[in-house]
Design a protein around this motif. Sequence first.
Motif, mmCIF file in Angstrom:
data_model
loop_
_atom_site.group_PDB
_atom_site.id
_atom_site.type_symbol
_atom_site.label_atom_id
_atom_site.label_comp_id
_atom_site.label_asym_id
_atom_site.label_seq_id
_atom_site.Cartn_x
_atom_site.Cartn_y
_atom_site.Cartn_z
ATOM 1 N N LEU A 215 -1.866 -4.585 -1.220
ATOM 2 C CA LEU A 215 -2.390 -5.072 0.244
ATOM 3 C C LEU A 215 -1.533 -4.244 1.176
ATOM 4 O O LEU A 215 -0.322 -3.972 1.069
ATOM 5 N N VAL A 216 -2.267 -4.087 2.442
ATOM 6 C CA VAL A 216 -1.776 -3.437 3.581
ATOM 7 C C VAL A 216 -0.512 -4.119 4.052
ATOM 8 O O VAL A 216 0.371 -3.413 4.497
ATOM 9 N N SER A 217 -0.522 -5.538 3.850
ATOM 10 C CA SER A 217 0.564 -6.160 4.554
ATOM 11 C C SER A 217 1.964 -5.922 3.951
ATOM 12 O O SER A 217 2.936 -6.283 4.542
ATOM 13 N N SER A 218 1.723 -5.598 2.558
ATOM 14 C CA SER A 218 3.006 -5.030 2.029
ATOM 15 C C SER A 218 3.599 -3.815 2.123
ATOM 16 O O SER A 218 4.689 -3.173 1.807
ATOM 17 N N TRP A 219 2.592 -2.969 2.724
ATOM 18 C CA TRP A 219 2.846 -1.375 2.880
ATOM 19 C C TRP A 219 4.047 -1.198 3.469
ATOM 20 O O TRP A 219 5.009 -0.202 2.976
ATOM 21 N N TRP B 225 -12.510 -20.892 -3.601
ATOM 22 C CA TRP B 225 -11.928 -20.828 -2.463
ATOM 23 C C TRP B 225 -10.406 -21.066 -3.085
ATOM 24 O O TRP B 225 -9.767 -21.523 -3.778
ATOM 25 N N PRO B 226 -9.196 -20.405 -2.305
ATOM 26 C CA PRO B 226 -7.838 -20.864 -2.579
ATOM 27 C C PRO B 226 -7.592 -22.108 -2.218
ATOM 28 O O PRO B 226 -8.409 -22.792 -1.455
ATOM 29 N N GLN B 227 -6.570 -22.574 -3.103
ATOM 30 C CA GLN B 227 -6.231 -24.022 -3.039
ATOM 31 C C GLN B 227 -4.766 -23.995 -2.101
ATOM 32 O O GLN B 227 -4.474 -25.113 -2.025
ATOM 33 N N LYS B 228 -4.291 -22.630 -1.804
ATOM 34 C CA LYS B 228 -3.299 -22.793 -1.147
ATOM 35 C C LYS B 228 -3.332 -21.944 0.069
ATOM 36 O O LYS B 228 -4.080 -21.105 -0.117
ATOM 37 N N PRO B 229 -2.908 -22.386 1.307
ATOM 38 C CA PRO B 229 -2.193 -23.644 1.763
ATOM 39 C C PRO B 229 -3.078 -24.987 1.379
ATOM 40 O O PRO B 229 -4.433 -24.608 1.373
ATOM 41 N N LYS C 127 -1.106 -14.839 -2.902
ATOM 42 C CA LYS C 127 -2.390 -14.717 -2.292
ATOM 43 C C LYS C 127 -3.382 -14.114 -3.264
ATOM 44 O O LYS C 127 -4.708 -14.559 -3.136
ATOM 45 N N ILE C 128 -2.889 -13.272 -3.908
ATOM 46 C CA ILE C 128 -3.744 -12.303 -4.840
ATOM 47 C C ILE C 128 -4.242 -13.420 -6.026
ATOM 48 O O ILE C 128 -5.570 -13.608 -6.219
ATOM 49 N N SER C 129 -3.542 -14.176 -6.558
ATOM 50 C CA SER C 129 -3.795 -15.296 -7.517
ATOM 51 C C SER C 129 -4.814 -16.227 -6.958
ATOM 52 O O SER C 129 -5.681 -16.671 -7.560
ATOM 53 N N GLU C 130 -4.467 -16.828 -5.700
ATOM 54 C CA GLU C 130 -5.292 -17.845 -4.956
ATOM 55 C C GLU C 130 -6.641 -17.171 -4.669
ATOM 56 O O GLU C 130 -7.724 -17.806 -4.386
ATOM 57 N N SER C 131 -7.050 -15.970 -4.526
ATOM 58 C CA SER C 131 -8.094 -15.411 -4.281
ATOM 59 C C SER C 131 -8.869 -14.695 -4.984
ATOM 60 O O SER C 131 -9.671 -13.735 -4.581
ATOM 61 N N SER C 132 -8.421 -14.886 -6.570
ATOM 62 C CA SER C 132 -9.391 -13.787 -7.393
ATOM 63 C C SER C 132 -9.797 -14.635 -8.426
ATOM 64 O O SER C 132 -9.793 -14.290 -9.644
ATOM 65 N N LYS C 133 -10.272 -15.980 -8.132
ATOM 66 C CA LYS C 133 -10.810 -16.903 -9.060
ATOM 67 C C LYS C 133 -12.424 -16.644 -9.541
ATOM 68 O O LYS C 133 -12.729 -17.075 -10.418
ATOM 69 N N ASP C 134 -13.064 -15.881 -8.786
ATOM 70 C CA ASP C 134 -14.378 -15.687 -8.960
ATOM 71 C C ASP C 134 -14.707 -14.702 -9.911
ATOM 72 O O ASP C 134 -14.396 -13.552 -9.737
ATOM 73 N N PRO C 135 -15.140 -15.193 -11.256
ATOM 74 C CA PRO C 135 -15.217 -13.946 -12.055
ATOM 75 C C PRO C 135 -16.366 -12.899 -11.762
ATOM 76 O O PRO C 135 -16.339 -11.935 -12.419
ATOM 77 N N PHE D 226 -1.907 -18.820 5.100
ATOM 78 C CA PHE D 226 -2.155 -18.114 3.918
ATOM 79 C C PHE D 226 -1.681 -16.663 3.936
ATOM 80 O O PHE D 226 -1.275 -16.223 2.910
ATOM 81 N N HIS D 227 -2.119 -16.025 5.136
ATOM 82 C CA HIS D 227 -1.579 -14.594 5.182
ATOM 83 C C HIS D 227 0.114 -14.485 5.084
ATOM 84 O O HIS D 227 0.601 -13.226 4.661
ATOM 85 N N VAL D 228 0.821 -15.574 5.255
ATOM 86 C CA VAL D 228 2.133 -15.266 4.972
ATOM 87 C C VAL D 228 2.573 -15.645 3.816
ATOM 88 O O VAL D 228 3.927 -15.561 3.608
ATOM 89 N N MET D 229 1.933 -15.978 3.053
ATOM 90 C CA MET D 229 2.160 -16.172 1.593
ATOM 91 C C MET D 229 2.615 -15.147 0.630
ATOM 92 O O MET D 229 2.256 -13.986 1.195
ATOM 93 N N PRO D 230 3.587 -15.362 -0.144
ATOM 94 C CA PRO D 230 3.805 -13.762 -0.707
ATOM 95 C C PRO D 230 2.586 -13.414 -1.526
ATOM 96 O O PRO D 230 1.685 -13.921 -1.828
ATOM 97 N N GLU D 231 2.799 -11.975 -1.426
ATOM 98 C CA GLU D 231 1.098 -11.133 -2.076
ATOM 99 C C GLU D 231 0.800 -11.530 -3.181
ATOM 100 O O GLU D 231 -0.491 -11.768 -3.548
ATOM 101 N N VAL D 232 1.806 -11.788 -4.108
ATOM 102 C CA VAL D 232 1.249 -12.205 -5.656
ATOM 103 C C VAL D 232 0.445 -13.615 -5.621
ATOM 104 O O VAL D 232 -0.585 -13.838 -6.164
#
Length: 151
Positions: free
Chosen positions: A5-9, A143-147, A96-104, A88-94
């Motif tokens: 993520l750019v936010s961690s760059w 959709w993300p369950q967190k927050p 955020k990725i976990s919460e938004s990658s559930k769609d197969p 959502f965007h201040v959550m740790p990168e891992v």
Amino acid sequence: MNNILVSSWFNLHSSVSLSYVQPPESRPDTISVLSGKTIPVVDLGGYVYTETLLHILKASKEYGFLQVINHGVSKELIDDTMNIFKEFHVMPEVEKISESSKDPNGSCKLYTSREINNKDCIQYWRDTLRHFCPPSGEFMEFWPQKPTRYR
């Protein structure tokens, strides 16, 4: 998937990649704006549909953007929505990725402008969460369950 993520760059590197550096002629501080021009305002509360469309087209062509008033969305809802996005965007990168990658199928995902592999393209510094929101409720399971207030 770590550190994509750019936010961690900024935590990993001391300089910005050249793929994000806009040429001098495209930078905001070099763009001159005619004095006296004001941001066009389009009132969606009007009753003449074609006239409203013409105002939108004119503002888009002449100015590039516009302000919309009387759109029916309360300030409270807008503020609440923005706060949830910030959570959502201040959550740790891992997370955020976990919460938004559930769609197969990958149609609902978190992605970054760093995924653009065209070396001739100047990229924008952004992370984007994309998911569909049809009235049917389809895709909501991805959709993300967190927050917790996101859904």
